[in-house]
Design a protein around this motif. Structure first.
Motif, short mmCIF file in Angstrom:
data_model
loop_
_atom_site.label_atom_id
_atom_site.label_comp_id
_atom_site.label_asym_id
_atom_site.label_seq_id
_atom_site.Cartn_x
_atom_site.Cartn_y
_atom_site.Cartn_z
N HIS A 179 34.95 86.43 46.92
CA HIS A 179 34.60 86.07 45.55
C HIS A 179 33.26 86.65 45.13
O HIS A 179 32.98 86.68 43.91
N SER A 195 44.42 81.33 42.80
CA SER A 195 44.05 81.22 41.39
C SER A 195 42.63 81.72 41.15
O SER A 195 42.36 82.38 40.13
N ALA A 196 41.71 81.43 42.07
CA ALA A 196 40.33 81.93 41.92
C ALA A 196 40.27 83.44 42.09
O ALA A 196 39.48 84.11 41.42
N ALA A 199 42.59 85.54 41.19
CA ALA A 199 43.14 86.16 39.97
C ALA A 199 42.16 86.14 38.82
O ALA A 199 42.28 86.96 37.89
N ALA A 200 41.18 85.23 38.84
CA ALA A 200 40.22 85.13 37.74
C ALA A 200 39.02 86.05 37.90
O ALA A 200 38.15 86.08 37.03
N SER A 232 36.74 89.54 38.07
CA SER A 232 36.69 90.73 37.21
C SER A 232 37.23 91.97 37.89
O SER A 232 37.48 92.98 37.22
#
Length: 525
Positions: free
Chosen positions: A131, A161-162, A164-165, A167
């Motif tokens: 991340h 889900s994190a 996919a968010a 940049s």
């Protein structure tokens, strides 16, 4: 006015029409009366004419009579379908089937029980590196069946889900290194798995290493590659250049690679990759200890509870008795701590109980004293036998085998290779005692044929023989009277089937035990 002739003509036409109508009515009444008489009268021999006229009705009536039971079957099947309405189509009504499905290795549980510290460690590593777009490496070690790959897969699902968010795109690649014929094939495999549309002329498509450098060592790329290598120890080579290159790529500041390696050996990086510490490229280490008895019991009970939630059972008793689960957990924990083996044992025990229940049900149905009004349904559990200690003991005796099988499973790889060579010699000659020199030649030829393990020296081979003799008496040495140690006799004290049973979970050793193995010498003299 009508003439007399016209009146007579009209009267004759009217009389003729009345006569025709009267004849038709009489014929109709006779036909209806004959039909009613025929239906009410008992069956009697028919004349050929009557038989010909009644062929069609006699054929249709039995067909209509047979169609009635079929409609009843359809009604019963409709009721059975309505009874399980609201359940998923893939969830069967049988509690045995649900339990076996929950205990299968391929079934992904709803949640993993235990491994809290390991879960926090992997989650923190994923957040810190994936991340944050920061390169890094993680090495996960532990014995087979300790939940390494399963826990990592669960963390990936939780972080989907994190991911996919973000940049930038996160491209995950999972490779089981056992599927590679050569360690250097990992380069071409990664080049095929990773997206390379925007590389352009930076890399030569024929050069997999150069292509990977352009893909992974370019900080301007809007992509982060998460490469998960299961059984990473299969990438070991003589100079370890493959593993060194991969871990070094993951340690460079401009890298777009997050590397996660999984293997059984705890000291793989320290023993085979010592230069990583010197170059400050050492990965983060995470070890999975074998499951304890309480852990195995908790995991098995959770899976069985999840399976029971899909079955509407009339019985409150669990499918597997608590004492049987504890017995299985203690046996597995004392041997290997492999959770997969405990699941296999319980699954086979459920199959034994299901067979036993089927035999009892068939005997009850065939008994003349059985009540005809009782109808059994797949969900009926009043007469369902629970899986008890007897069923589990029956499976354990076949899985773990004798004490010799357990002893052979705990041997080192070189000692196992000696037994494999002995096994291969028995394929050509049934004599159970051979010379140490012949066994050494067979061992050396087996290692050379498979090129997987480097053979030991002759003096080290004699030490292996001594360890096999002291380890439960797997082999016995003859008297020391011979002039040379090569001529000293050695006898195998275990059965060939026990050797195959002990090594059945190690693909490399099983390939050596196969008849197609090459390089095994024949006993001479």
């Amino acid at each position: 006015m009508l003439s007399i002739e016209d009146s007579r003509r009209t009267t004759r036409r009217t009389s003729r029409l009345r006569a025709l109508n009267t004849s038709a009515n009489i014929a109709a009444d006779k036909g209806q009366a004959a039909l009613l008489t025929k239906r009410a009268a008992p069956a009697s021999p028919l004349s050929p004419r009557d038989d010909k006229e009644n062929v069609r009705p006699r054929t249709v009536e039995p067909t209509a009579a047979k169609a009635q039971p079929a409609s009843k079957v359809q009604k019963r099947s409709l009721k059975a379908t309505t009874a399980v309405k609201g359940k998923p189509a893939d969830v069967p009504a049988s509690p045995y089937y649900s339990a076996k499905k929950a205990l299968s290795r391929s079934t992904v549980p709803g949640r993993m029980v235990g491994r809290t510290k390991e879960h926090e460690c992997i989650t923190h590593f994923w957040t810190k590196h994936v991340h944050a777009a920061c390169p890094g490496a993680l090495y996960i070690s532990g014995q087979p069946g300790t939940g390494k790959t399963a826990l990592l897969a669960q963390v990936q699902r939780e972080m989907a889900s994190a991911d996919a968010a973000l940049s930038y795109s996160v491209h995950k690649v999972f490779i089981n290194c056992m599927s590679l014929r050569d360690p250097k094939d990992i380069y071409t495999r990664l080049a095929d798995e990773l997206p390379s549309d925007d590389v352009g002329d930076e890399a030569d498509q024929s050069d997999a290493i150069g292509m990977l450098r352009a893909l992974l060592l370019n900080e301007n790329r809007k992509m982060l590659a998460v490469v998960i290598l299961d059984e990473v120890d299969h990438l070991l080579t003589r100079d370890q250049d493959v593993l060194y290159r991969l871990f070094e790529w993951a340690a460079q500041p401009t890298s777009r690679l997050v590397l996660i390696g999984i293997a059984n050996a705890l000291d793989l990086t320290e023993r085979f990759l010592p230069r990583l510490r010197v170059k400050n490229c050492e990965p983060q280490l995470l070890n999975f200890n074998p499951y304890r008895v309480t852990d195995i019991v908790a995991i098995l009970e959770e899976r069985l509870r999840e399976a029971a939630s899909h079955v509407k059972s009339a019985s409150a008793q669990p499918l597997i008795q608590r004492a049987a689960i504890e017995l299985c957990a203690r046996k597995v924990a004392s041997a290997t701590g492999d959770l997969r083996k405990a699941m296999d044992v319980c699954k086979q025990a459920v199959e034994f109980a299901e067979q036993e229940g089927g035999v009892k049900a068939r005997r009850a149905e065939s008994s003349p004293l059985a009540p005809l009004t009782v109808q059994q349904t797949p969900n009926t559990t009043a007469a369902r036998p629970a899986v008890n200690i007897t069923h589990v003991l029956k499976v354990l005796s076949g899985v773990f085998g004798s004490a010799s099988v357990q002893t052979m499973r705990g041997l080192g790889i070189q000692q196992k290779l000696v037994l494999c060579a002995f096994f291969r010699m028995l394929e050509t000659d049934r004599r159970r005692d051979v010379c140490i020199g012949q066994l050494h030649d067979a061992y050396f030829a087996l290692c050379q044929a498979h090129k997987s393990v480097k053979p030991v020296t002759r003096s080290e081979f004699h030490d292996l023989i001594g360890m096999l003799e002291s380890a439960g008496g797997l082999v016995s040495l003859g008297k020391q009277g011979a002039r040379e140690d090569r001529a000293r006799r050695i006898q195998l004290n275990v059965q060939p089937d026990e050797i195959r049973m002990a090594f059945r979970e190690q693909p490399l050793l099983l390939r050596m035990l196969d008849k197609g193995a090459t390089g095994v010498v024949r006993i001479v003299g």
